[in-house]
Design a protein around this motif. Structure first.
Motif, PDB file in Angstrom:
ATOM      1  N   HIS A  23       0.839  -1.194   0.000  1.00 59.59           N
ATOM      2  CA  HIS A  23       0.000   0.000   0.000  1.00 59.59           C
ATOM      3  C   HIS A  23       0.877   1.249   0.000  1.00 59.59           C
ATOM      4  O   HIS A  23       0.574   2.247  -0.667  1.00 59.59           O
ATOM      5  N   ILE A  38      -6.080   1.202  -7.576  1.00 61.02           N
ATOM      6  CA  ILE A  38      -6.767   0.296  -6.655  1.00 61.02           C
ATOM      7  C   ILE A  38      -8.279   0.423  -6.820  1.00 61.02           C
ATOM      8  O   ILE A  38      -8.991  -0.580  -6.929  1.00 61.02           O
ATOM      9  N   PRO A  45      -6.233  -6.643  -4.145  1.00 64.17           N
ATOM     10  CA  PRO A  45      -5.639  -7.061  -2.867  1.00 64.17           C
ATOM     11  C   PRO A  45      -5.134  -8.492  -2.937  1.00 64.17           C
ATOM     12  O   PRO A  45      -5.757  -9.354  -3.570  1.00 64.17           O
ATOM     13  N   TYR A  92      -0.825  -5.687  -3.057  1.00 63.71           N
ATOM     14  CA  TYR A  92      -1.640  -5.615  -4.263  1.00 63.71           C
ATOM     15  C   TYR A  92      -0.881  -6.218  -5.432  1.00 63.71           C
ATOM     16  O   TYR A  92       0.343  -6.113  -5.526  1.00 63.71           O
TER      17      TYR A  92
END
Length: 307
Positions: A23, A38, A45, A92
């Motif tokens: 992140h 995102i 994720p 991610y």
């Protein structure tokens, strides 16, 4: 909705050594553009980090769950308990199916599902696309081709999975960083070279033109490809993937051939070169072309019979 800035960021991230991003890397470093990747689900994720780096002492600490506080965090030896938001621990990964749906949309057949990995996190079979007037052709995606090991990996995969038709290999590696060699039966095209100027995605007309570049006419002594990247002289091909100045000079010389000489200073000026001569502008690649570029009295020309 992603825009051009987010798309360029995404292409750059796909060149990273590992396709797993924290992140912090996406949002704390790239800000709103990383957050949009995102939000648009181009980055999905994929698990959680178990350590964090303290912003004050720059040391890594193990994250745990405190039942009494009902929160995630870590114990700092001087500052005590420090809470950590769960979202900041997320990893991610890129959603390649969504990315190629964005880039190529309905041009792919079948419509984008999960691309089939061919070799590690490096080469994928994306599907097929109509890249000529009549035929569907295989589309692969390869990344980090500036790394010699990755390029050799592509060559090995091609040996295992040969094709009787020309195959397209899209890559996030910029043209200026691609090796100056070809993979037989495959057209390597940097995605950044064929992006649309008006829409978010690949311009299919430009892609088809790059894929189906016209070969030299039979018996042609000298031929330069439409994108100025392949010069064919007496049947031998020279590849110029790097160097806008060199490609501009080649185009000017080719357009003037065989009518006559052109002024060297004008050629260099048009190519935005600070060199004082053609051989100086070509630099380390001059030895490859000096046998058919003639210079005389401030003029220059292609002369395939010079040597």
């Amino acid at each position: 909705m992603v825009g051009r800035v987010e798309l360029q960021l995404l292409l750059g991230l796909l060149e990273a050594k590992a396709l797993r991003f924290t992140h912090e890397a996406l949002v704390d470093y790239h800000g709103e553009w990383g957050q949009r990747l995102i939000d648009s689900e181009l980055m999905l994720p994929s698990g959680y980090d178990t350590t964090v780096t303290d912003e004050k002492d720059d040391l890594a600490y193990e994250v745990g769950y405190d039942n009494r506080k009902g929160a995630l965090g870590y114990h700092h030896p001087l500052r005590g308990w420090i809470g950590v938001p769960q979202d900041s621990l997320r990893f991610y990964v890129p959603d390649l199916a969504a990315i190629f749906a964005l880039l190529l949309g309905s041009e792919l057949r079948p419509l984008p599902t999960e691309p089939n990995p061919l070799e590690g996190p490096a080469i994928w079979d994306v599907g097929k696309a109509r890249l000529t007037n009549t035929e569907l052709r295989d589309v692969w995606f390869a990344r980090r081709l500036s790394d010699a090991r990755m390029f050799e990996m592509l060559e090995r995969v091609v040996q295992r999975r040969p094709s009787q038709q020309l195959r397209l290999v899209l890559t996030t590696t910029p043209a200026t960083r691609l090796p100056d060699r070809q993979v037989p039966g495959h057209k390597i095209v940097p995605i950044d070279d064929v992006l649309s100027n008006t829409n978010i995605g690949i311009d299919i007309a430009i892609l088809r033109a790059r894929f189906g570049g016209q070969p030299p006419p039979p018996g042609a002594v000298l031929h330069l490809s439409e994108d100025n990247r392949v010069l064919t002289i007496h049947g031998k091909q020279l590849f110029f993937r790097k160097g806008e100045i060199i490609r501009s000079i080649l185009r000017q010389l080719y357009d003037a051939y065989p009518s006559g000489w052109i002024r060297t200073s004008e050629v260099l000026q048009k190519a935005c070169s600070a060199a004082s001569s053609i051989d100086q502008a070509f630099g380390a690649r001059w030895h490859e072309v000096k046998s058919f570029i003639e210079q005389r009295g401030g003029m220059c020309r292609f002369n395939p019979y010079l040597s």
